[in-house]
Design an enzyme around this catalytic site. Structure first.
Site, PDB file in Angstrom:
ATOM      1  N   MET A 186       0.840  -1.203   0.000  1.00 26.78           N
ATOM      2  CA  MET A 186       0.000   0.000   0.000  1.00 26.78           C
ATOM      3  C   MET A 186       0.874   1.252   0.000  1.00 26.78           C
ATOM      4  O   MET A 186       0.392   2.353   0.291  1.00 26.78           O
ATOM      5  CB  MET A 186      -0.946  -0.001   1.201  1.00 26.78           C
ATOM      6  N   HIS A 218       9.130  -3.350   3.634  1.00 23.46           N
ATOM      7  CA  HIS A 218       8.712  -3.572   2.236  1.00 23.46           C
ATOM      8  C   HIS A 218       9.924  -3.914   1.357  1.00 23.46           C
ATOM      9  O   HIS A 218       9.856  -4.808   0.509  1.00 23.46           O
ATOM     10  CB  HIS A 218       8.039  -2.320   1.670  1.00 23.46           C
ATOM     11  N   GLN A 273     -10.540  -2.712   1.689  1.00 26.58           N
ATOM     12  CA  GLN A 273     -10.153  -3.305   2.964  1.00 26.58           C
ATOM     13  C   GLN A 273     -10.190  -2.310   4.121  1.00 26.58           C
ATOM     14  O   GLN A 273      -9.706  -2.624   5.209  1.00 26.58           O
ATOM     15  CB  GLN A 273      -8.778  -3.984   2.857  1.00 26.58           C
ATOM     16  N   GLY A 310       4.750 -10.301   3.940  1.00 21.34           N
ATOM     17  CA  GLY A 310       5.461 -10.253   5.205  1.00 21.34           C
ATOM     18  C   GLY A 310       4.767 -11.029   6.309  1.00 21.34           C
ATOM     19  O   GLY A 310       3.537 -11.040   6.403  1.00 21.34           O
ATOM     20  N   GLU A 311       5.579 -11.650   7.171  1.00 23.06           N
ATOM     21  CA  GLU A 311       5.026 -12.289   8.372  1.00 23.06           C
ATOM     22  C   GLU A 311       4.456 -11.264   9.341  1.00 23.06           C
ATOM     23  O   GLU A 311       3.725 -11.620  10.256  1.00 23.06           O
ATOM     24  CB  GLU A 311       6.120 -13.112   9.076  1.00 23.06           C
ATOM     25  N   LYS A 312       4.824  -9.999   9.155  1.00 19.76           N
ATOM     26  CA  LYS A 312       4.247  -8.925   9.977  1.00 19.76           C
ATOM     27  C   LYS A 312       2.715  -9.019   9.990  1.00 19.76           C
ATOM     28  O   LYS A 312       2.071  -8.818  11.011  1.00 19.76           O
ATOM     29  CB  LYS A 312       4.714  -7.576   9.421  1.00 19.76           C
ATOM     30  N   ASP A 313       2.154  -9.329   8.830  1.00 13.40           N
ATOM     31  CA  ASP A 313       0.704  -9.525   8.696  1.00 13.40           C
ATOM     32  C   ASP A 313       0.466 -11.031   8.573  1.00 13.40           C
ATOM     33  O   ASP A 313       0.168 -11.547   7.496  1.00 13.40           O
ATOM     34  CB  ASP A 313       0.187  -8.746   7.484  1.00 13.40           C
ATOM     35  N   VAL A 334      10.605  -7.136   9.730  1.00 16.39           N
ATOM     36  CA  VAL A 334      11.724  -6.218   9.934  1.00 16.39           C
ATOM     37  C   VAL A 334      11.329  -5.250  11.057  1.00 16.39           C
ATOM     38  O   VAL A 334      10.229  -4.695  11.053  1.00 16.39           O
ATOM     39  CB  VAL A 334      12.056  -5.448   8.643  1.00 16.39           C
ATOM     40  N   SER A 391       3.937   1.294   8.097  1.00 18.61           N
ATOM     41  CA  SER A 391       3.612   2.620   7.564  1.00 18.61           C
ATOM     42  C   SER A 391       2.831   3.426   8.600  1.00 18.61           C
ATOM     43  O   SER A 391       2.932   4.646   8.671  1.00 18.61           O
ATOM     44  CB  SER A 391       2.791   2.494   6.280  1.00 18.61           C
TER      45      SER A 391
HETATM   46  P1  AMP Z   1       1.309  -2.918   3.496  1.00 19.70           P
HETATM   47  O1  AMP Z   1       1.914  -1.868   2.635  1.00 19.70           O
HETATM   48  O2  AMP Z   1       1.239  -2.558   4.938  1.00 19.70           O
HETATM   49  O3  AMP Z   1       0.014  -3.470   2.936  1.00 19.70           O
HETATM   50  O4  AMP Z   1       2.321  -4.139   3.444  1.00 19.70           O
HETATM   51  C1  AMP Z   1       2.735  -4.679   2.221  1.00 19.70           C
HETATM   52  C2  AMP Z   1       3.533  -5.930   2.504  1.00 19.70           C
HETATM   53  O5  AMP Z   1       4.670  -5.587   3.295  1.00 19.70           O
HETATM   54  C3  AMP Z   1       2.755  -6.996   3.283  1.00 19.70           C
HETATM   55  O6  AMP Z   1       3.088  -8.273   2.773  1.00 19.70           O
HETATM   56  C4  AMP Z   1       3.271  -6.800   4.679  1.00 19.70           C
HETATM   57  O7  AMP Z   1       3.171  -7.958   5.478  1.00 19.70           O
HETATM   58  C5  AMP Z   1       4.716  -6.442   4.423  1.00 19.70           C
HETATM   59  N1  AMP Z   1       5.300  -5.747   5.573  1.00 19.70           N
HETATM   60  C6  AMP Z   1       4.820  -4.646   6.190  1.00 19.70           C
HETATM   61  N2  AMP Z   1       5.602  -4.326   7.243  1.00 19.70           N
HETATM   62  C7  AMP Z   1       6.597  -5.242   7.282  1.00 19.70           C
HETATM   63  C8  AMP Z   1       7.713  -5.467   8.140  1.00 19.70           C
HETATM   64  N3  AMP Z   1       7.958  -4.671   9.173  1.00 19.70           N
HETATM   65  N4  AMP Z   1       8.523  -6.508   7.874  1.00 19.70           N
HETATM   66  C9  AMP Z   1       8.281  -7.340   6.818  1.00 19.70           C
HETATM   67  N5  AMP Z   1       7.245  -7.176   5.972  1.00 19.70           N
HETATM   68  C10 AMP Z   1       6.407  -6.152   6.206  1.00 19.70           C
END
Ligand code: AMP
Length: 285
Positions: A27, A34, A59, A145-148, A174, A184
């Protein structure tokens, strides 16, 4: 690196990419987390990496932060160029949803717990936009990411159950040096709020360090932070989120609000034989 915003340009640019192609959906408002996904895509064998940047209205529920979500396409493009990304797809809302949305992806039971319990319809929106991005970019690999963690789990189920034939790669979270998971949404936090936000990662690390009662150890850290950290859930589940904890591997997941910012985090936990699923009840606010 090519940057495209419409479907026709995407199709032309995609057709020019040969070899193994990976998609990294985002996003935007990109950070090191990212960028690590781009590196994971290359480590997984991608010859070319496509990054999509799209703040997906489907979403976000009414009252959530769709309007204020951080957006900085120029900075994102600069960062991706230095990572050796081949193609950036940054569509407008009108490009992605050129007509009224009628058909969406139904994400199944795992979407009803944790994030899904707090954000009804959230995973329908995520899986629907990811399905569209998969069709538009036809990747061999996609990195999340495993973050989500729940999102990653559901995307694995999506590609398995609906036969997408795409390899899903999960990349580790990370973190900043002090443990806060990069996000973000961290941009919303004031300095004192950021300090409070550290409670989440501290709780998870305390939980992972207590192999007998991870939930109890994590819960103590959250309670000690007081009311300023408003807990949504703290749960210990099986790694696939579908079954009660069994065996020695589990996942500890947390969501909490600090100020008006909702944060999530999770960690892998290895349990000792003395662990019993009833040593601590599930913790909800
Ligand atoms: P988002 O932009 O928040 O929708 O995230 C896009 C992708 O980046 C998703 O697959 C997230 O899980 C991943 N992501 C977001 N933050 C992290 C992080 N701190 N470490 C690893 N992956 C991340």
């Amino acid at each position: 690196m090519t940057v495209v915003t419409d479907r026709a340009s995407l199709a032309t640019a995609r057709a020019a990419l040969t070899g193994t192609v990976a998609l990294v959906p985002t996003m935007g408002a990109l950070h090191e987390g990212h960028l690590s996904l781009v590196r994971s895509a290359k480590a997984a064998g991608a010859d070319h990496v496509i990054v999509s940047i799209f703040v997906n209205p489907l979403q976000f529920a009414p009252g959530e932060d769709f309007e204020t979500y951080p957006r900085d396409l120029d900075a994102d493009v600069t960062a991706l160029r230095s990572e050796g990304v081949s193609l950036v797809f940054a569509p407008t809302r009108e490009v992605m949803y050129s007509h009224r949305v009628r058909v969406t992806v139904s994400p199944g039971p795992v979407a009803g717990i944790l994030e899904g319990a707090s954000r009804p319809g959230f995973f329908d929106g995520v899986l629907t936009v990811v399905t569209k991005l998969f069709h538009l970019t036809t990747p061999d690999i996609a990195v999340f990411g495993e973050k989500d963690y729940q999102q990653l789990t559901l995307i694995r189920q999506l590609v398995t159950d609906l036969d997408f034939g795409i390899d899903i790669v999960g990349a580790p979270t990370v973190r900043d040096a002090d443990g806060l998971a990069k996000s973000s949404r961290n941009a919303y936090l004031s300095t004192p709020q950021r300090e409070l936000a550290l409670t989440l990662s501290r709780a998870l690390h305390a939980g992972a360090a207590d192999t007998v009662d991870p939930l109890g150890a994590a819960s103590t850290v959250i309670s000690d932070a007081g009311d300023a950290v408003e807990l949504d859930y703290l749960e210990l589940t099986s790694p696939d989120l579908g079954e009660p904890v069994a065996g020695d591997q589990a996942r500890l997941l947390v969501a909490a609000t600090v100020g008006s910012t909702r944060l999530i985090d999770n960690i892998a936990v290895t349990l000792s034989p003395e662990f019993t699923a009833h040593s601590s009840p599930r913790v909800h606010s």
